[in-house]
Write a protein that holds these residues in place. Structure first.
Motif: not given
Length: 279
Positions: A156-183
């Motif tokens: 809720g806090v990270e993406s407001s339940y938008n599964p396609f959310a993306a931030s300017s720093v590269g965080a993606k998805g429901l929990m705004q995970v950084m795919p490059k860091i957590h590959k």
């Protein structure tokens, strides 16, 4: 000869008009995209519009109705030129078949239903879509041994339940995970075939991250500070309080739903007993 010159001039004018229309279309599209990007209210209106919400619900429901299976068969890559950009979560294969495991026949519990109703109203998202995410959170929470309402609060806090959310720093998805860091975590889940935009993969990796941070720091609150990057920036912007505050609301809703269900069940038993006595 004169007619040919006239025809040539006419064709030239037609081409110029067509080119002008094409240019104006590009300008119009670019202007609209810029307005949506720069105007938060307009961006919110577009995302929460009925057509976009319908598409959102359809994509989430692919997790529960098995309709992803046929699509996944068609999107198997066969050559390097068609390979999936898994490192950036940009592949066509957003729902790998092995992560299409929500049981659609299993209804939400009374407590879970209360949570879904609250979240759908709070974030103005399709009820069906939120129910799928709630089911997913309880499934992931059980598997990863982490409180599902904590997962739902972070979503809720990270993406407001938008599964396609993306931030300017590269965080993606429901929990705004950084795919490059957590590959490495994504690769461990599904070697060579993953996407940070896949709801279940995103939620599993996010749950693993918060679980790992909790173990390292000794508390959920400190783990949330790490999750939002405060370990680097030094400021968490009140992020732990926001997440834990929302979690407390969800826990209360869950408890309320269970109490209502128990009360109704008790009423049914009492009614049955009275009817049995009368007979």
């Amino acid at each position: 000869m004169h007619n040919k010159l006239k025809q040539s001039a006419l064709l030239g004018k037609v081409r110029n008009v067509a080119a002008g229309i094409g240019f104006m279309s590009v300008v119009a599209i670019t202007t609209a995209a810029g307005a949506i990007t720069l105007n938060p209210d307009l961006r919110e209106a577009v995302f929460f519009s009925e057509p976009v919400q319908a598409l959102f619900a359809k994509q989430i429901d692919m997790l529960s109705d098995g309709s992803a299976n046929a699509e996944m068969t068609q999107t198997n890559v066969s050559s390097p030129s068609e390979s999936t950009d898994v490192g950036n979560g940009l592949g066509r294969n957003l729902v790998p078949i092995k992560f299409n495991a929500i049981d659609p026949s299993r209804p939400l519990s009374a407590g879970q239903r209360q949570i879904a109703q609250y979240l759908a109203k709070r974030y103005r998202v399709s009820q069906d879509a939120v129910e799928s995410i709630v089911k997913l959170a309880y499934k992931v929470g059980r598997d990863e041994k982490i409180d599902p309402t904590l997962i739902l609060a972070i979503v809720g806090v990270e993406s407001s339940y938008n599964p396609f959310a993306a931030s300017s720093v590269g965080a993606k998805g429901l929990m705004q995970v950084m795919p490059k860091i957590h590959k490495d975590k994504f690769e461990e889940l599904s070697p060579g075939d993953w996407s940070a935009l896949n709801p279940e993969m995103n939620m599993r990796v996010g749950a693993q991250i918060i679980k790992e941070y909790t173990r390292r720091t000794g508390s959920v609150k400190s783990a949330l500070r790490w999750y939002v990057g405060a370990a680097v920036s030094g400021s968490d912007g009140g992020y732990p309080e926001k997440v834990l505050g929302l979690k407390a609301i969800l826990d209360a809703r869950f408890k309320q739903g269970r109490l209502v269900a128990q009360s109704r069940s008790s009423d049914k038993v009492s009614a049955a007993e009275l009817k049995s006595r009368d007979s």
